[in-house]
Enzyme design. Sequence first.
Site, PDB file in Angstrom:
ATOM      1  N   ARG A  53     -44.071 -16.661 -32.736  1.00  0.00           N
ATOM      2  CA  ARG A  53     -42.720 -17.331 -33.302  1.00  0.00           C
ATOM      3  C   ARG A  53     -43.371 -18.376 -34.272  1.00  0.00           C
ATOM      4  O   ARG A  53     -44.663 -18.555 -34.239  1.00  0.00           O
ATOM      5  CB  ARG A  53     -41.946 -17.858 -32.586  1.00  0.00           C
ATOM      6  CG  ARG A  53     -42.294 -18.175 -30.942  1.00  0.00           C
ATOM      7  CD  ARG A  53     -43.092 -19.615 -30.855  1.00  0.00           C
ATOM      8  NE  ARG A  53     -42.554 -20.782 -31.658  1.00  0.00           N
ATOM      9  CZ  ARG A  53     -43.474 -21.491 -32.085  1.00  0.00           C
ATOM     10  NH1 ARG A  53     -44.799 -21.603 -31.778  1.00  0.00           N
ATOM     11  NH2 ARG A  53     -42.700 -22.517 -32.607  1.00  0.00           N
ATOM     12  N   ARG A  90     -35.894 -11.153 -37.198  1.00  0.00           N
ATOM     13  CA  ARG A  90     -35.594 -12.501 -37.353  1.00  0.00           C
ATOM     14  C   ARG A  90     -35.074 -12.822 -38.690  1.00  0.00           C
ATOM     15  O   ARG A  90     -35.676 -12.592 -39.737  1.00  0.00           O
ATOM     16  CB  ARG A  90     -36.657 -13.536 -36.690  1.00  0.00           C
ATOM     17  CG  ARG A  90     -36.734 -13.322 -35.205  1.00  0.00           C
ATOM     18  CD  ARG A  90     -37.464 -14.390 -34.570  1.00  0.00           C
ATOM     19  NE  ARG A  90     -36.671 -15.529 -34.358  1.00  0.00           N
ATOM     20  CZ  ARG A  90     -37.147 -16.746 -34.048  1.00  0.00           C
ATOM     21  NH1 ARG A  90     -38.575 -17.028 -33.900  1.00  0.00           N
ATOM     22  NH2 ARG A  90     -36.304 -17.896 -33.905  1.00  0.00           N
ATOM     23  N   GLN A 204     -39.886 -25.246 -27.106  1.00  0.00           N
ATOM     24  CA  GLN A 204     -40.970 -25.363 -27.865  1.00  0.00           C
ATOM     25  C   GLN A 204     -41.745 -26.320 -27.832  1.00  0.00           C
ATOM     26  O   GLN A 204     -42.985 -26.626 -27.813  1.00  0.00           O
ATOM     27  CB  GLN A 204     -40.705 -24.464 -29.272  1.00  0.00           C
ATOM     28  CG  GLN A 204     -40.377 -23.188 -29.524  1.00  0.00           C
ATOM     29  CD  GLN A 204     -38.584 -23.386 -29.692  1.00  0.00           C
ATOM     30  OE1 GLN A 204     -38.015 -24.149 -28.978  1.00  0.00           O
ATOM     31  NE2 GLN A 204     -38.174 -22.323 -30.350  1.00  0.00           N
ATOM     32  N   ASP A 245     -38.821 -23.638 -41.614  1.00  0.00           N
ATOM     33  CA  ASP A 245     -38.833 -22.213 -41.690  1.00  0.00           C
ATOM     34  C   ASP A 245     -38.384 -21.555 -42.880  1.00  0.00           C
ATOM     35  O   ASP A 245     -38.764 -20.413 -43.320  1.00  0.00           O
ATOM     36  CB  ASP A 245     -37.717 -21.479 -40.500  1.00  0.00           C
ATOM     37  CG  ASP A 245     -38.372 -21.933 -39.156  1.00  0.00           C
ATOM     38  OD1 ASP A 245     -38.130 -22.990 -38.744  1.00  0.00           O
ATOM     39  OD2 ASP A 245     -39.089 -21.026 -38.600  1.00  0.00           O
ATOM     40  N   ASN A 255     -34.793 -25.995 -40.518  1.00  0.00           N
ATOM     41  CA  ASN A 255     -35.877 -26.018 -39.322  1.00  0.00           C
ATOM     42  C   ASN A 255     -35.313 -25.914 -38.371  1.00  0.00           C
ATOM     43  O   ASN A 255     -34.049 -25.914 -38.050  1.00  0.00           O
ATOM     44  CB  ASN A 255     -36.780 -26.894 -39.406  1.00  0.00           C
ATOM     45  CG  ASN A 255     -38.048 -27.050 -38.396  1.00  0.00           C
ATOM     46  OD1 ASN A 255     -38.711 -26.267 -38.672  1.00  0.00           O
ATOM     47  ND2 ASN A 255     -38.038 -28.609 -37.619  1.00  0.00           N
TER      48      ASN A 255
HETATM   49  O1  MRU Z   1     -37.716 -20.295 -33.352  1.00  0.00           O
HETATM   50  P1  MRU Z   1     -39.176 -20.535 -33.532  1.00  0.00           P
HETATM   51  O2  MRU Z   1     -39.923 -21.161 -32.422  1.00  0.00           O
HETATM   52  O3  MRU Z   1     -39.978 -19.645 -34.359  1.00  0.00           O
HETATM   53  O4  MRU Z   1     -39.093 -21.856 -34.598  1.00  0.00           O
HETATM   54  C1  MRU Z   1     -40.139 -22.502 -35.093  1.00  0.00           C
HETATM   55  C2  MRU Z   1     -39.720 -23.602 -35.864  1.00  0.00           C
HETATM   56  O5  MRU Z   1     -38.565 -23.931 -36.303  1.00  0.00           O
HETATM   57  C3  MRU Z   1     -41.011 -24.285 -36.720  1.00  0.00           C
HETATM   58  O6  MRU Z   1     -40.800 -25.629 -36.712  1.00  0.00           O
HETATM   59  C4  MRU Z   1     -41.205 -23.679 -38.088  1.00  0.00           C
HETATM   60  O7  MRU Z   1     -41.422 -22.335 -37.893  1.00  0.00           O
HETATM   61  C5  MRU Z   1     -42.390 -24.262 -38.766  1.00  0.00           C
HETATM   62  S1  MRU Z   1     -43.824 -23.488 -38.100  1.00  0.00           S
HETATM   63  C6  MRU Z   1     -45.203 -24.241 -39.031  1.00  0.00           C
END
Ligand code: MRU
Length: 367
Positions: A53, A90, A204, A245, A255
């Site tokens: 992820r 996703r 996370q 993201d 994000n």
């Molecule tokens: O749902 P996730 O764990 O994939 O979300 C990740 C995030 O929101 C991160 O902050 C984002 O991808 C930046 S990663 C360098």
Amino acid sequence: MNVNGKPFRSIWLDRDGWSVAIIDQTRLPHEFLTRRLETPDDAAEAIRTMRVRGAPLIGATAAYGIALAMRQRGDDQALAEACRTLAATRPTAVNLNWALSLMREALAPIAPAQRMEAAYRLAADICDGDVATNRSIGEHGLGLIGELWDRRPDGVDVLHILTHCNAGWLATVDWGTALAPVFLAHDAGIPVHVWVDETRPRNQGAALTAWELSSHGVPHDVIVDNAGGHLMQTGRVQLCITGTDRTARNGDVCNKIGTYLKALAAHDNGVPFYVALPGPTIDWDMQDGIAGIPIEERDPAEVIEVQGQLGEGRTGTVRITPPGVTARNFAFDVTPARLVTGLITERGICPASEAGLLSLYPERAGD
Ligand code: MRU
């Protein structure tokens, strides 16, 4: 980065020269397990279930997913099918579409028999490019942290940095985006301490960011997602840095859910709020992030249940709500550009605006 003294990336080509190895992030921090991906469906499953992820790593995994597809069959139909399957995993991180477009545009003009070799080469280039990009983000961010440290008010003997979700090396191929400056500042001897938002519902922060910071020896504390406002109000946060993201052309930043509330609290308390991102996270076609960025809604079970260690090394899932309760699971939010102090990119730091972004990426002006 190192795991028990051994250097790792989050994704790599296995020793057999064709299958793809990943760190299974659903097992961290309790178990460090690697897993082999052998087919495009394996790659899609790994992205969908969040074994991998983080926006840049999702893109890198999709690129290798195409290479695995081309190993099975190099014809146009196989290429189109693999792109479709991987694109549907996703919706929010634009790095996924970026990597798939790059692969498709490079492979389509090539003879099917040569596509496999070209796909593996391009996927490896995407990974190496990500590592170099993140290292560069780290260096620009280190400059910012160094300045804040030099100008620190009397009585501040540690620079407290708040981050949300995981934007460390596990979210990328290596180094991370938001955490790359933190790792480098720590290595440079600047006394940094990180407030780690736990980041419900998938935690996370508590699981991955805390694990990365512990492994690297960076002082930190995990806090509940709602603690940031209090800490900012009482002068205990000098800087916020998050990842993203998808960042729209106007500087709006999408994000992990909860980022917007941290930005509001930072704005209200005069705390600088920076977002670190590589070029491929900018969606140049998206004019307005709030209006246009698709927000993933995930399984409500992730809200209703919590995973963790039960004791004696066993991991498990427990329900935290009354039976039969309904829940909604919005995975991302959008922070308007006006709340973002600056964007830290591999090309430097700029204001969160179209003009700011174009000052660093002038080649996108006519797009
Ligand atoms: O749902 P996730 O764990 O994939 O979300 C990740 C995030 O929101 C991160 O902050 C984002 O991808 C930046 S990663 C360098």
